[in-house]
Design a protein around this motif. Structure first.
Motif, PDB file in Angstrom:
ATOM      1  N   LEU A 263       0.830  -1.199   0.000  1.00 51.24           N
ATOM      2  CA  LEU A 263       0.000   0.000   0.000  1.00 51.24           C
ATOM      3  C   LEU A 263       0.866   1.252   0.000  1.00 51.24           C
ATOM      4  N   LEU A 264       1.851   1.281   0.887  1.00 48.00           N
ATOM      5  CA  LEU A 264       2.696   2.462   1.005  1.00 48.00           C
ATOM      6  C   LEU A 264       3.503   2.718  -0.263  1.00 48.00           C
ATOM      7  N   LYS A 265       3.846   1.668  -0.974  1.00 48.85           N
ATOM      8  CA  LYS A 265       4.631   1.833  -2.193  1.00 48.85           C
ATOM      9  C   LYS A 265       3.870   2.618  -3.241  1.00 48.85           C
ATOM     10  N   TRP A 266       2.619   2.197  -3.524  1.00 41.75           N
ATOM     11  CA  TRP A 266       1.914   2.916  -4.596  1.00 41.75           C
ATOM     12  C   TRP A 266       1.426   4.286  -4.135  1.00 41.75           C
ATOM     13  N   LEU A 267       1.101   4.419  -2.837  1.00 40.80           N
ATOM     14  CA  LEU A 267       0.705   5.732  -2.328  1.00 40.80           C
ATOM     15  C   LEU A 267       1.852   6.738  -2.438  1.00 40.80           C
ATOM     16  N   SER A 268       3.060   6.292  -2.190  1.00 39.70           N
ATOM     17  CA  SER A 268       4.206   7.206  -2.146  1.00 39.70           C
ATOM     18  C   SER A 268       4.806   7.465  -3.518  1.00 39.70           C
ATOM     19  N   THR A 269       4.413   6.717  -4.546  1.00 41.83           N
ATOM     20  CA  THR A 269       5.007   6.895  -5.872  1.00 41.83           C
ATOM     21  C   THR A 269       4.058   7.497  -6.895  1.00 41.83           C
TER      22      THR A 269
ATOM     23  N   ASP B 273      -5.876   2.984  18.866  1.00 41.97           N
ATOM     24  CA  ASP B 273      -4.952   2.364  19.815  1.00 41.97           C
ATOM     25  C   ASP B 273      -3.523   2.501  19.293  1.00 41.97           C
ATOM     26  N   THR B 274      -2.582   1.828  19.940  1.00 43.96           N
ATOM     27  CA  THR B 274      -1.172   1.958  19.565  1.00 43.96           C
ATOM     28  C   THR B 274      -0.919   1.514  18.131  1.00 43.96           C
ATOM     29  N   ALA B 275      -1.505   0.381  17.736  1.00 39.40           N
ATOM     30  CA  ALA B 275      -1.300  -0.114  16.377  1.00 39.40           C
ATOM     31  C   ALA B 275      -1.877   0.851  15.349  1.00 39.40           C
ATOM     32  N   THR B 276      -3.013   1.462  15.666  1.00 41.92           N
ATOM     33  CA  THR B 276      -3.609   2.428  14.750  1.00 41.92           C
ATOM     34  C   THR B 276      -2.710   3.644  14.595  1.00 41.92           C
ATOM     35  N   ARG B 277      -2.191   4.154  15.706  1.00 37.84           N
ATOM     36  CA  ARG B 277      -1.300   5.314  15.640  1.00 37.84           C
ATOM     37  C   ARG B 277      -0.066   5.007  14.788  1.00 37.84           C
ATOM     38  N   ARG B 278       0.466   3.810  14.951  1.00 37.99           N
ATOM     39  CA  ARG B 278       1.643   3.433  14.168  1.00 37.99           C
ATOM     40  C   ARG B 278       1.307   3.390  12.675  1.00 37.99           C
ATOM     41  N   ALA B 279       0.174   2.786  12.342  1.00 41.11           N
ATOM     42  CA  ALA B 279      -0.237   2.712  10.942  1.00 41.11           C
ATOM     43  C   ALA B 279      -0.416   4.104  10.350  1.00 41.11           C
ATOM     44  N   LEU B 280      -1.011   5.004  11.110  1.00 37.90           N
ATOM     45  CA  LEU B 280      -1.235   6.360  10.621  1.00 37.90           C
ATOM     46  C   LEU B 280       0.085   7.105  10.435  1.00 37.90           C
ATOM     47  N   SER B 281       1.058   6.825  11.289  1.00 34.76           N
ATOM     48  CA  SER B 281       2.365   7.480  11.136  1.00 34.76           C
ATOM     49  C   SER B 281       3.033   7.039   9.839  1.00 34.76           C
ATOM     50  N   TYR B 282       2.848   5.782   9.436  1.00 38.54           N
ATOM     51  CA  TYR B 282       3.406   5.303   8.175  1.00 38.54           C
ATOM     52  C   TYR B 282       2.747   5.996   6.985  1.00 38.54           C
ATOM     53  N   LEU B 283       1.453   6.202   7.070  1.00 37.70           N
ATOM     54  CA  LEU B 283       0.748   6.908   5.991  1.00 37.70           C
ATOM     55  C   LEU B 283       1.245   8.343   5.871  1.00 37.70           C
ATOM     56  N   ARG B 284       1.440   9.005   7.000  1.00 37.82           N
ATOM     57  CA  ARG B 284       1.939  10.381   6.950  1.00 37.82           C
ATOM     58  C   ARG B 284       3.335  10.422   6.345  1.00 37.82           C
ATOM     59  N   ALA B 285       4.183   9.448   6.708  1.00 34.69           N
ATOM     60  CA  ALA B 285       5.535   9.402   6.165  1.00 34.69           C
ATOM     61  C   ALA B 285       5.529   9.179   4.659  1.00 34.69           C
ATOM     62  N   ALA B 286       4.473   8.569   4.144  1.00 36.95           N
ATOM     63  CA  ALA B 286       4.340   8.349   2.703  1.00 36.95           C
ATOM     64  C   ALA B 286       3.758   9.559   1.985  1.00 36.95           C
ATOM     65  N   GLY B 287       3.538  10.663   2.718  1.00 36.30           N
ATOM     66  CA  GLY B 287       3.057  11.885   2.106  1.00 36.30           C
ATOM     67  C   GLY B 287       1.563  12.017   2.024  1.00 36.30           C
ATOM     68  N   VAL B 288       0.835  11.205   2.766  1.00 35.08           N
ATOM     69  CA  VAL B 288      -0.624  11.211   2.723  1.00 35.08           C
ATOM     70  C   VAL B 288      -1.175  12.255   3.689  1.00 35.08           C
TER      71      VAL B 288
END
Length: 346
Positions: free
Chosen positions: A216-222, A240-255
Protein backbone atom coordinates in the motif's frame (compact mmCIF):
# COMPACT_ATOMS: atom_id res chain seq x y z
CA UNK A 1 5.88 14.83 -9.44
CA UNK A 2 5.12 14.92 -5.72
CA UNK A 3 8.17 13.96 -3.68
CA UNK A 4 7.47 11.69 -0.75
CA UNK A 5 9.60 9.79 1.71
CA UNK A 6 9.21 6.02 1.42
CA UNK A 7 7.92 4.71 4.73
CA UNK A 8 9.77 2.00 6.63
CA UNK A 9 7.34 -0.42 8.24
CA UNK A 10 7.40 -3.53 10.37
CA UNK A 11 5.81 -6.56 8.75
CA UNK A 12 2.10 -6.56 9.50
CA UNK A 13 2.74 -4.19 12.44
CA UNK A 14 3.56 -7.23 14.62
CA UNK A 15 0.10 -7.39 16.23
CA UNK A 16 -2.41 -10.23 16.46
CA UNK A 17 0.03 -13.10 15.94
CA UNK A 18 1.68 -11.45 12.93
CA UNK A 19 -1.31 -12.25 10.72
CA UNK A 20 -1.63 -10.40 7.44
CA UNK A 21 -4.46 -7.97 6.88
CA UNK A 22 -5.99 -10.39 4.39
CA UNK A 23 -6.07 -13.15 7.00
CA UNK A 24 -7.48 -10.83 9.64
CA UNK A 25 -10.17 -9.73 7.20
CA UNK A 26 -11.00 -13.33 6.37
CA UNK A 27 -11.14 -14.28 10.08
CA UNK A 28 -13.58 -11.52 11.04
CA UNK A 29 -16.46 -12.36 13.37
CA UNK A 30 -19.50 -12.82 11.13
CA UNK A 31 -22.23 -14.14 13.40
CA UNK A 32 -24.19 -12.61 16.30
CA UNK A 33 -23.56 -15.70 18.40
CA UNK A 34 -19.79 -15.39 18.08
CA UNK A 35 -19.87 -11.65 18.71
CA UNK A 36 -21.79 -12.08 21.96
CA UNK A 37 -19.60 -14.98 23.05
CA UNK A 38 -16.40 -13.04 22.45
CA UNK A 39 -17.72 -10.05 24.40
CA UNK A 40 -18.93 -12.31 27.23
CA UNK A 41 -22.54 -11.13 26.89
CA UNK A 42 -25.51 -13.39 27.67
CA UNK A 43 -27.76 -14.61 24.88
CA UNK A 44 -30.73 -13.00 26.58
CA UNK A 45 -31.84 -10.36 25.83
CA UNK A 46 -29.41 -9.79 22.95
CA UNK A 47 -29.31 -12.82 20.67
CA UNK A 48 -32.84 -12.92 19.27
CA UNK A 49 -32.75 -9.28 18.15
CA UNK A 50 -29.20 -9.62 16.87
CA UNK A 51 -30.21 -12.56 14.69
CA UNK A 52 -33.09 -10.57 13.21
CA UNK A 53 -30.86 -7.59 12.45
CA UNK A 54 -28.17 -9.90 11.08
CA UNK A 55 -30.74 -11.22 8.60
CA UNK A 56 -31.23 -7.70 7.26
CA UNK A 57 -27.58 -6.59 7.30
CA UNK A 58 -24.93 -9.10 8.22
CA UNK A 59 -22.51 -8.85 11.14
CA UNK A 60 -18.82 -8.33 10.30
CA UNK A 61 -16.23 -7.29 12.91
CA UNK A 62 -12.47 -7.80 12.50
CA UNK A 63 -10.35 -9.02 15.39
CA UNK A 64 -8.26 -5.87 15.98
CA UNK A 65 -11.41 -3.74 16.38
CA UNK A 66 -13.10 -6.36 18.53
CA UNK A 67 -10.09 -6.43 20.86
CA UNK A 68 -10.68 -2.77 21.80
CA UNK A 69 -14.18 -3.43 23.18
CA UNK A 70 -14.92 -3.81 26.88
CA UNK A 71 -16.09 -7.33 27.65
CA UNK A 72 -19.39 -7.65 29.46
CA UNK A 73 -20.49 -4.13 28.53
CA UNK A 74 -23.42 -4.03 26.08
CA UNK A 75 -23.17 -0.23 25.99
CA UNK A 76 -19.54 -0.24 24.83
CA UNK A 77 -19.42 2.51 22.15
CA UNK A 78 -17.51 0.34 19.70
CA UNK A 79 -19.82 -2.63 20.18
CA UNK A 80 -22.84 -0.39 19.75
CA UNK A 81 -21.66 0.42 16.23
CA UNK A 82 -21.69 -3.24 15.13
CA UNK A 83 -24.24 -5.16 17.27
CA UNK A 84 -27.70 -5.54 15.67
CA UNK A 85 -30.54 -4.40 17.92
CA UNK A 86 -34.30 -4.95 17.88
CA UNK A 87 -34.85 -1.37 16.66
CA UNK A 88 -33.42 -2.29 13.25
CA UNK A 89 -36.49 -4.33 12.38
CA UNK A 90 -38.98 -1.53 13.12
CA UNK A 91 -40.36 1.10 10.75
CA UNK A 92 -39.59 4.79 11.24
CA UNK A 93 -41.21 7.46 9.01
CA UNK A 94 -38.71 9.24 6.79
CA UNK A 95 -36.00 6.59 7.09
CA UNK A 96 -35.45 5.08 3.65
CA UNK A 97 -33.17 2.65 1.82
CA UNK A 98 -31.42 5.33 -0.31
CA UNK A 99 -31.36 8.46 1.88
CA UNK A 100 -28.94 10.33 -0.40
CA UNK A 101 -30.69 9.27 -3.63
CA UNK A 102 -27.42 8.00 -5.07
CA UNK A 103 -29.18 5.71 -7.53
CA UNK A 104 -29.98 8.78 -9.61
CA UNK A 105 -26.38 10.01 -9.65
CA UNK A 106 -24.70 7.01 -11.32
CA UNK A 107 -22.83 8.29 -14.40
CA UNK A 108 -21.65 4.86 -15.53
CA UNK A 109 -21.19 1.52 -13.79
CA UNK A 110 -19.39 2.15 -10.50
CA UNK A 111 -19.01 5.92 -11.02
CA UNK A 112 -21.19 8.38 -9.08
CA UNK A 113 -21.35 12.07 -10.01
CA UNK A 114 -22.88 14.11 -7.19
CA UNK A 115 -20.46 17.06 -7.31
CA UNK A 116 -19.12 19.17 -10.15
CA UNK A 117 -15.37 18.73 -9.57
CA UNK A 118 -15.30 15.33 -7.85
CA UNK A 119 -16.32 11.87 -8.95
CA UNK A 120 -16.84 8.93 -6.63
CA UNK A 121 -15.64 5.51 -7.77
CA UNK A 122 -17.23 2.46 -6.12
CA UNK A 123 -14.07 0.34 -6.13
CA UNK A 124 -15.74 -2.51 -4.21
CA UNK A 125 -18.85 -3.38 -2.28
CA UNK A 126 -16.86 -5.16 0.42
CA UNK A 127 -16.18 -3.63 3.83
CA UNK A 128 -13.87 -4.73 6.61
CA UNK A 129 -16.57 -3.91 9.16
CA UNK A 130 -20.33 -3.62 8.83
CA UNK A 131 -21.37 -0.50 10.72
CA UNK A 132 -25.05 -0.69 11.62
CA UNK A 133 -25.61 3.01 10.81
CA UNK A 134 -24.15 2.78 7.27
CA UNK A 135 -26.12 4.90 4.82
CA UNK A 136 -25.26 2.36 2.08
CA UNK A 137 -26.44 -0.70 3.98
CA UNK A 138 -29.08 -1.22 1.24
CA UNK A 139 -26.92 -0.18 -1.74
CA UNK A 140 -27.14 -2.56 -4.76
CA UNK A 141 -23.41 -3.24 -4.96
CA UNK A 142 -23.87 -6.26 -7.24
CA UNK A 143 -25.33 -3.98 -9.92
CA UNK A 144 -22.30 -1.68 -9.74
CA UNK A 145 -19.58 -4.32 -9.83
CA UNK A 146 -16.79 -3.24 -12.17
CA UNK A 147 -15.48 -5.63 -14.82
CA UNK A 148 -12.55 -4.81 -17.20
CA UNK A 149 -14.85 -3.23 -19.80
CA UNK A 150 -16.47 -1.06 -17.12
CA UNK A 151 -13.06 0.13 -15.98
CA UNK A 152 -12.29 1.43 -19.47
CA UNK A 153 -15.63 3.22 -19.52
CA UNK A 154 -14.87 4.85 -16.16
CA UNK A 155 -11.50 6.15 -17.37
CA UNK A 156 -13.04 7.37 -20.65
CA UNK A 157 -15.80 9.17 -18.73
CA UNK A 158 -13.29 10.85 -16.42
CA UNK A 159 -11.04 11.83 -19.33
CA UNK A 160 -14.00 13.42 -21.11
CA UNK A 161 -14.93 15.49 -18.02
CA UNK A 162 -12.36 18.30 -17.66
CA UNK A 163 -14.26 19.82 -14.72
CA UNK A 164 -13.29 16.83 -12.56
CA UNK A 165 -10.03 17.37 -10.67
CA UNK A 166 -10.46 14.78 -7.91
CA UNK A 167 -11.45 11.11 -7.83
CA UNK A 168 -12.70 9.54 -4.63
CA UNK A 169 -12.21 5.82 -4.04
CA UNK A 170 -15.18 4.59 -2.04
CA UNK A 171 -17.35 1.55 -1.65
CA UNK A 172 -17.70 -0.53 0.48
CA UNK A 173 -14.17 0.18 1.59
CA UNK A 174 -11.61 0.73 -1.18
CA UNK A 175 -8.77 -0.65 0.95
CA UNK A 176 -10.55 -4.02 1.03
CA UNK A 177 -9.20 -4.37 -2.54
CA UNK A 178 -5.70 -5.67 -3.20
CA UNK A 179 -2.95 -3.14 -3.83
CA UNK A 180 -2.17 -4.39 -7.32
CA UNK A 181 -5.65 -3.36 -8.51
CA UNK A 182 -5.61 -0.09 -6.57
CA UNK A 183 -2.23 0.80 -8.08
CA UNK A 184 -3.60 0.06 -11.56
CA UNK A 185 -6.52 2.40 -10.95
CA UNK A 186 -4.19 5.10 -9.61
CA UNK A 187 -1.89 4.79 -12.63
CA UNK A 188 -4.77 5.05 -15.08
CA UNK A 189 -6.27 8.06 -13.29
CA UNK A 190 -2.91 9.83 -12.98
CA UNK A 191 -2.68 9.75 -16.79
CA UNK A 192 -5.68 12.11 -17.04
CA UNK A 193 -4.14 15.63 -17.05
CA UNK A 194 -6.95 17.48 -15.29
CA UNK A 195 -7.12 15.13 -12.27
CA UNK A 196 -4.90 16.34 -9.42
CA UNK A 197 -6.01 14.41 -6.36
CA UNK A 198 -7.01 10.94 -5.31
CA UNK A 199 -9.05 10.64 -2.14
CA UNK A 200 -9.79 7.40 -0.28
CA UNK A 201 -12.60 7.05 2.23
CA UNK A 202 -11.78 4.12 4.48
CA UNK A 203 -12.15 2.49 7.87
CA UNK A 204 -9.51 -0.18 7.29
CA UNK A 205 -6.42 1.53 8.78
CA UNK A 206 -8.49 1.90 11.96
CA UNK A 207 -10.28 -1.45 12.19
CA UNK A 208 -7.32 -3.47 10.80
CA UNK A 209 -4.15 -1.37 11.17
CA UNK A 210 -2.16 -4.17 9.50
CA UNK A 211 -3.71 -3.01 6.22
CA UNK A 212 -1.05 -0.29 6.10
CA UNK A 213 1.52 -2.61 4.56
CA UNK A 214 4.53 -2.21 2.25
CA UNK A 215 2.50 -2.71 -0.92
CA UNK A 216 0.00 0.00 0.00
CA UNK A 217 2.70 2.46 1.00
CA UNK A 218 4.63 1.83 -2.19
CA UNK A 219 1.91 2.92 -4.60
CA UNK A 220 0.71 5.73 -2.33
CA UNK A 221 4.21 7.21 -2.15
CA UNK A 222 5.01 6.90 -5.87
CA UNK A 223 1.85 8.14 -7.58
CA UNK A 224 2.07 11.70 -8.95
CA UNK A 225 -1.42 12.37 -7.58
CA UNK A 226 -1.90 14.16 -4.28
CA UNK A 227 -3.30 11.57 -1.85
CA UNK A 228 -5.88 12.33 0.81
CA UNK A 229 -7.23 9.62 3.10
CA UNK A 230 -10.44 10.37 4.96
CA UNK A 231 -10.85 8.05 7.92
CA UNK A 232 -14.13 7.23 9.66
CA UNK A 233 -13.54 7.31 13.41
CA UNK A 234 -16.49 7.95 15.71
CA UNK A 235 -15.03 7.36 19.18
CA UNK A 236 -11.56 7.89 20.72
CA UNK A 237 -11.42 4.24 21.87
CA UNK A 238 -11.10 3.24 18.20
CA UNK A 239 -7.53 4.58 18.14
CA UNK A 240 -4.95 2.36 19.81
CA UNK A 241 -1.17 1.96 19.56
CA UNK A 242 -1.30 -0.11 16.38
CA UNK A 243 -3.61 2.43 14.75
CA UNK A 244 -1.30 5.31 15.64
CA UNK A 245 1.64 3.43 14.17
CA UNK A 246 -0.24 2.71 10.94
CA UNK A 247 -1.23 6.36 10.62
CA UNK A 248 2.37 7.48 11.14
CA UNK A 249 3.41 5.30 8.17
CA UNK A 250 0.75 6.91 5.99
CA UNK A 251 1.94 10.38 6.95
CA UNK A 252 5.54 9.40 6.17
CA UNK A 253 4.34 8.35 2.70
CA UNK A 254 3.06 11.89 2.11
CA UNK A 255 -0.62 11.21 2.72
CA UNK A 256 -2.89 13.94 4.10
CA UNK A 257 -5.09 12.45 6.83
CA UNK A 258 -8.56 13.76 7.65
CA UNK A 259 -11.41 12.31 9.68
CA UNK A 260 -15.14 12.44 9.38
CA UNK A 261 -17.46 11.17 12.09
CA UNK A 262 -21.17 10.56 12.25
CA UNK A 263 -22.94 11.80 15.34
CA UNK A 264 -24.52 8.68 16.83
CA UNK A 265 -26.88 8.20 19.75
CA UNK A 266 -25.17 6.14 22.43
CA UNK A 267 -21.73 6.37 20.80
CA UNK A 268 -20.50 9.96 20.68
CA UNK A 269 -23.48 12.17 21.60
CA UNK A 270 -21.59 13.83 24.46
CA UNK A 271 -19.35 16.90 24.21
CA UNK A 272 -16.68 15.25 26.37
CA UNK A 273 -16.45 12.28 23.98
CA UNK A 274 -16.24 14.49 20.88
CA UNK A 275 -13.62 16.66 22.58
CA UNK A 276 -11.48 13.63 23.40
CA UNK A 277 -11.99 12.31 19.86
CA UNK A 278 -10.63 15.51 18.29
CA UNK A 279 -7.65 15.61 20.64
CA UNK A 280 -6.88 11.91 20.09
CA UNK A 281 -7.13 12.26 16.31
CA UNK A 282 -4.81 15.25 16.21
CA UNK A 283 -2.26 13.52 18.43
CA UNK A 284 -2.31 10.71 15.86
CA UNK A 285 -1.72 13.17 13.01
CA UNK A 286 -5.30 13.33 11.75
CA UNK A 287 -7.27 16.55 11.33
CA UNK A 288 -10.98 16.49 12.31
CA UNK A 289 -12.90 17.36 9.16
CA UNK A 290 -16.65 16.69 9.28
CA UNK A 291 -19.19 15.75 11.91
CA UNK A 292 -22.09 14.40 9.90
CA UNK A 293 -25.71 14.72 10.90
CA UNK A 294 -27.26 11.30 10.66
CA UNK A 295 -28.40 10.13 7.23
CA UNK A 296 -31.95 8.76 7.60
CA UNK A 297 -31.29 5.22 6.42
CA UNK A 298 -33.89 2.53 7.09
CA UNK A 299 -32.99 0.22 9.96
CA UNK A 300 -30.84 2.71 11.85
CA UNK A 301 -33.23 5.34 13.23
CA UNK A 302 -32.17 4.55 16.80
CA UNK A 303 -28.82 6.28 16.14
CA UNK A 304 -30.42 9.59 15.15
CA UNK A 305 -29.55 12.76 17.07
CA UNK A 306 -31.79 15.83 16.44
CA UNK A 307 -30.15 18.86 14.85
CA UNK A 308 -30.67 21.12 17.85
CA UNK A 309 -28.86 18.65 20.08
CA UNK A 310 -26.04 18.37 17.55
CA UNK A 311 -25.76 22.17 17.40
CA UNK A 312 -25.51 22.32 21.18
CA UNK A 313 -22.70 19.74 21.18
CA UNK A 314 -20.66 21.59 18.57
CA UNK A 315 -21.19 24.94 20.30
CA UNK A 316 -19.82 23.28 23.42
CA UNK A 317 -16.81 22.06 21.43
CA UNK A 318 -16.12 25.62 20.31
CA UNK A 319 -15.72 26.59 23.97
CA UNK A 320 -13.42 23.65 24.70
CA UNK A 321 -11.18 23.31 21.64
CA UNK A 322 -9.16 25.49 19.29
CA UNK A 323 -11.10 26.13 16.09
CA UNK A 324 -8.97 23.82 13.92
CA UNK A 325 -9.99 20.84 16.09
CA UNK A 326 -13.74 21.50 15.79
CA UNK A 327 -15.18 19.48 12.89
CA UNK A 328 -17.74 21.13 10.63
CA UNK A 329 -21.30 20.05 11.40
CA UNK A 330 -22.80 19.15 8.04
CA UNK A 331 -25.57 17.22 6.35
CA UNK A 332 -25.53 15.65 2.92
CA UNK A 333 -28.73 16.44 1.06
CA UNK A 334 -29.79 14.72 -2.17
CA UNK A 335 -29.20 16.84 -5.25
CA UNK A 336 -26.98 19.42 -3.55
CA UNK A 337 -23.55 20.14 -5.06
CA UNK A 338 -21.78 20.06 -1.71
CA UNK A 339 -22.26 19.16 1.92
CA UNK A 340 -24.71 21.53 3.63
CA UNK A 341 -23.31 23.24 6.76
CA UNK A 342 -25.72 23.21 9.69
CA UNK A 343 -26.00 26.68 11.19
CA UNK A 344 -24.85 26.57 14.81
CA UNK A 345 -26.73 29.74 15.72
CA UNK A 346 -30.08 29.61 13.84
Amino acid sequence: MIQRTPARIEAHLSDHEHRSWQQLLSDSVTSPEELLRRLELPEEPWLSAARQGHGLFSVRVPEPFLARMEKGNPADPLLRQVLPLAEETGYAPGFVSDPLEESGAIATTGLIRKYRSRALLMVTGQCAINCRYCFRRHFPYDEQRLNPDDRKQVIDTLAASPEINEVIFSGGDPLAVNDRLLAQWATAISGIPHIRRLRLHTRLPVVIPQRVCDELLKWLSTTPLQIVIVLHVNHPAEIDTATRRALSYLRAAGVTLLNQSVILRGVNDQASVLEELSETLFEAGVLPYYLHAFDPVAGAHHYDVPDEEARHLVRELLSRLPGFLVPKLVREEPGKESKTPINLFP
